[in-house]
Enzyme design. Structure first.
Site, mmCIF file in Angstrom:
data_model
loop_
_atom_site.group_PDB
_atom_site.id
_atom_site.type_symbol
_atom_site.label_atom_id
_atom_site.label_comp_id
_atom_site.label_asym_id
_atom_site.label_seq_id
_atom_site.Cartn_x
_atom_site.Cartn_y
_atom_site.Cartn_z
ATOM 1 N N ASP A 1 26.370 -23.721 -23.678
ATOM 2 C CA ASP A 1 24.962 -23.455 -23.385
ATOM 3 C C ASP A 1 24.587 -22.162 -24.100
ATOM 4 O O ASP A 1 24.947 -21.069 -23.662
ATOM 5 C CB ASP A 1 24.742 -23.292 -21.878
ATOM 6 C CG ASP A 1 24.865 -24.594 -21.105
ATOM 7 O OD1 ASP A 1 25.672 -25.453 -21.511
ATOM 8 O OD2 ASP A 1 24.181 -24.734 -20.078
ATOM 9 N N LYS B 1 17.112 -26.500 -22.654
ATOM 10 C CA LYS B 1 17.323 -25.969 -21.311
ATOM 11 C C LYS B 1 16.310 -24.858 -21.059
ATOM 12 O O LYS B 1 15.989 -24.087 -21.965
ATOM 13 C CB LYS B 1 18.762 -25.445 -21.212
ATOM 14 C CG LYS B 1 19.128 -24.749 -19.923
ATOM 15 C CD LYS B 1 20.603 -24.326 -19.958
ATOM 16 C CE LYS B 1 20.979 -23.444 -18.791
ATOM 17 N NZ LYS B 1 22.390 -22.995 -18.855
ATOM 18 N N LYS C 1 17.634 -29.936 -19.552
ATOM 19 C CA LYS C 1 18.339 -29.299 -18.442
ATOM 20 C C LYS C 1 17.432 -28.256 -17.808
ATOM 21 O O LYS C 1 16.859 -27.409 -18.500
ATOM 22 C CB LYS C 1 19.636 -28.647 -18.920
ATOM 23 C CG LYS C 1 20.391 -27.913 -17.803
ATOM 24 C CD LYS C 1 21.741 -27.394 -18.283
ATOM 25 C CE LYS C 1 22.418 -26.534 -17.222
ATOM 26 N NZ LYS C 1 23.749 -26.040 -17.649
#
Length: 241
Positions: free
Chosen positions: A98, A160, A189
């Site tokens: 991430d 995200k 996300k």
């Protein structure tokens, strides 16, 4: 979506990346959170880079994957630093990355630099999942859309919302913008402020595929309570993530 229409512990746990990212966590606290993730059978944990080996070892045999963060939480490290951090994380056993995009460059309109930065991490990942953190609290709607499109152009698997450390988390408005900005090949996300089942289900309904949260036990306990009584507690987790 079955997880929205008829949630079960298993279907909701399969959407969760349990976040273990607070800088002050002790080794014992990290291990306790890893054990919690293993007990509930979440999709993955997202741990600090230095905790990747510990996580891989402790979760062996549980089916819970280990992910970690890159360029976290500010996104302003060099591309060379991000790729080096990524290589080490993968060598240590991380299955997902991430990464925080370069927020300042995105806000400056330098989309080429933003895209190249992401693409370099994607190249190092060699097909593993890379999620690109936009830090939506700092962005205009136009920048959210531009960052999402840059992530897709660079080959990322997910966009995200947030690190959880910027004073703002996921919102339905930003999630809809992100979902509409990218093709179905790119997933979304939500992270930051996902602290209860009701919030998760609302976000799932607008197309969110994965949730970063430290409130895993609260959320999954709410699923159990919903099955037993038809209502959730409305309890919240005090964590910023």
């Amino acid at each position: 979506m079955s997880a929205t229409e008829n949630p079960t512990v298993e279907s909701i746990a399969a959407l969760i990346d349990h976040a273990i990212l607070k800088p002050e966590l002790t080794d014992a606290e990290v291990e306790s959170d890893l054990d919690l993730a293993g007990r509930w059978g979440v999709f993955s944990v997202c741990v600090r880079p230095s905790d990747v080996p510990r996580s891989v070892a402790r979760l062996a045999g549980t089916g819970v994957a280990t992910g970690t963060v890159i360029g976290f939480p500010h996104g302003s490290t060099s591309t060379a630093a991000k790729t080096a951090e990524s290589r080490r994380a993968l060598e240590d056993g991380a299955a997902e990355l991430d990464m925080v995009l370069h927020i300042g460059r995105l806000r400056s309109g330098d989309l080429a630099a933003v895209t190249d930065d992401i693409a370099a991490v994607v190249a190092v990942a060699e097909g593993r999942i890379v999620k690109v953190i936009l830090e939506t609290a700092f962005l205009t709607d136009e920048q959210v859309v531009a960052g999402s499109k840059a992530a897709e152009a660079a080959g990322a698997s997910f966009v995200k919302t947030s690190t959880g450390f910027a004073g703002g988390g996921a919102t339905l408005h930003h999630l809809r913008l992100m979902r509409d900005a990218v093709s179905p090949a790119v997933r979304v996300k939500a992270s930051g402020g996902v602290r209860g089942l009701d919030t998760l289900l609302q976000m799932r309904a607008v197309g969110v595929d994965r949730f970063g949260t430290s409130a895993t036990e609260t959320i999954l306990t709410d699923v159990q309570r919903l099955a037993e009584t038809g209502s959730t507690s409305g309890a919240t987790d005090a964590s910023s993530y």
